[in-house]
Design a protein around this motif. Structure first.
Motif, PDB file in Angstrom:
ATOM      1  N   TYR A 105       0.847  -1.191   0.000  1.00 15.43           N
ATOM      2  CA  TYR A 105       0.000   0.000   0.000  1.00 15.43           C
ATOM      3  C   TYR A 105       0.883   1.243   0.000  1.00 15.43           C
ATOM      4  CZ  TYR A 105      -2.855   3.778   1.761  1.00 15.43           C
ATOM      5  OH  TYR A 105      -3.452   4.997   1.932  1.00 15.43           O
ATOM      6  N   SER A 106       1.939   1.200   0.781  1.00 14.40           N
ATOM      7  CA  SER A 106       2.888   2.305   0.888  1.00 14.40           C
ATOM      8  C   SER A 106       4.254   1.733   1.246  1.00 14.40           C
ATOM      9  CB  SER A 106       2.439   3.289   1.971  1.00 14.40           C
ATOM     10  OG  SER A 106       3.412   4.286   2.187  1.00 14.40           O
ATOM     11  N   TYR A 109       3.173   1.020   7.428  1.00 14.85           N
ATOM     12  CA  TYR A 109       2.123   0.384   6.635  1.00 14.85           C
ATOM     13  C   TYR A 109       2.431  -1.075   6.293  1.00 14.85           C
ATOM     14  CZ  TYR A 109       0.396   5.136   5.764  1.00 14.85           C
ATOM     15  OH  TYR A 109      -0.083   6.403   5.897  1.00 14.85           O
TER      16      TYR A 109
END
Length: 180
Positions: free
Chosen positions: A82-83, A88
């Motif tokens: 996601y990141s 994350y």
């Protein structure tokens, strides 16, 4: 590798890890989503070599799975970061595509079930799915992806209005989330 007998059908679905040799078939499955729908916000169909690179990069850290029916790949699913930020590390973005002639046969649900099991074993907690959306169905986009993700236990996490332009129209993007 798992063999899953579909209830009421005389066929088995086989879920397995994607291989680089699968890239051609995966492009064939993905291409109609790019050329004929607003499900994907990509404009150009990736080459087989580009797809091989995508598979190779994702498999370094996350599962990339295919579903076979009668020996033919009919769908695929994968998770991606996601990141890049460390906080994350327990959250991934998921993507799933099913051959247009094999929808509503349980392929997507089986793929997501296996992906979730593997991600859970990796310590992943949050699944995020970006879903193209429009208030009224049109010839390029319906609410099918939204309904599918809702059925799979995803809930709305965010709604971005008019963020993707395709076929000379604006489409929304929903971020949907599932805790596993």
């Amino acid at each position: 590798m798992r063999f899953i007998k579909m209830r009421g059908m005389n066929t088995e679905l086989k879920i397995r890890d994607a291989q680089l040799e699968d890239a051609q078939r995966l492009v064939e499955i993905y291409a109609p989503y790019i050329k004929e729908t607003a499900v994907s916000f990509e404009y150009d169909v990736p080459t087989v070599d580009e797809f091989k690179d995508r598979i190779k990069n994702i498999k370094q850290k996350y599962p990339y799975l295919v579903c076979e029916k009668d020996g033919r790949i009919v769908g695929y699913v994968y998770a991606s970061a996601y990141s890049k930020r460390e906080a994350y590390d327990w959250t991934v973005a998921t993507s799933i595509y099913v051959d247009k002639d094999c929808r509503r046969m349980g392929v997507g649900s089986r793929l997501y079930a296996e992906l979730e099991a593997r991600l859970k074993n990796q310590g992943i907690v949050n699944l995020l799915a970006g879903v193209a959306y429009c208030e009224r169905d049109d010839e390029y986009l319906t609410k099918d992806s939204y309904k599918f993700h809702t059925k799979e236990g995803y809930v709305m996490a965010g709604h971005f209005k008019d963020v993707g332009k395709k076929f000379d129209r604006w489409y929304d993007l929903l971020w949907m989330q599932k805790k596993i």
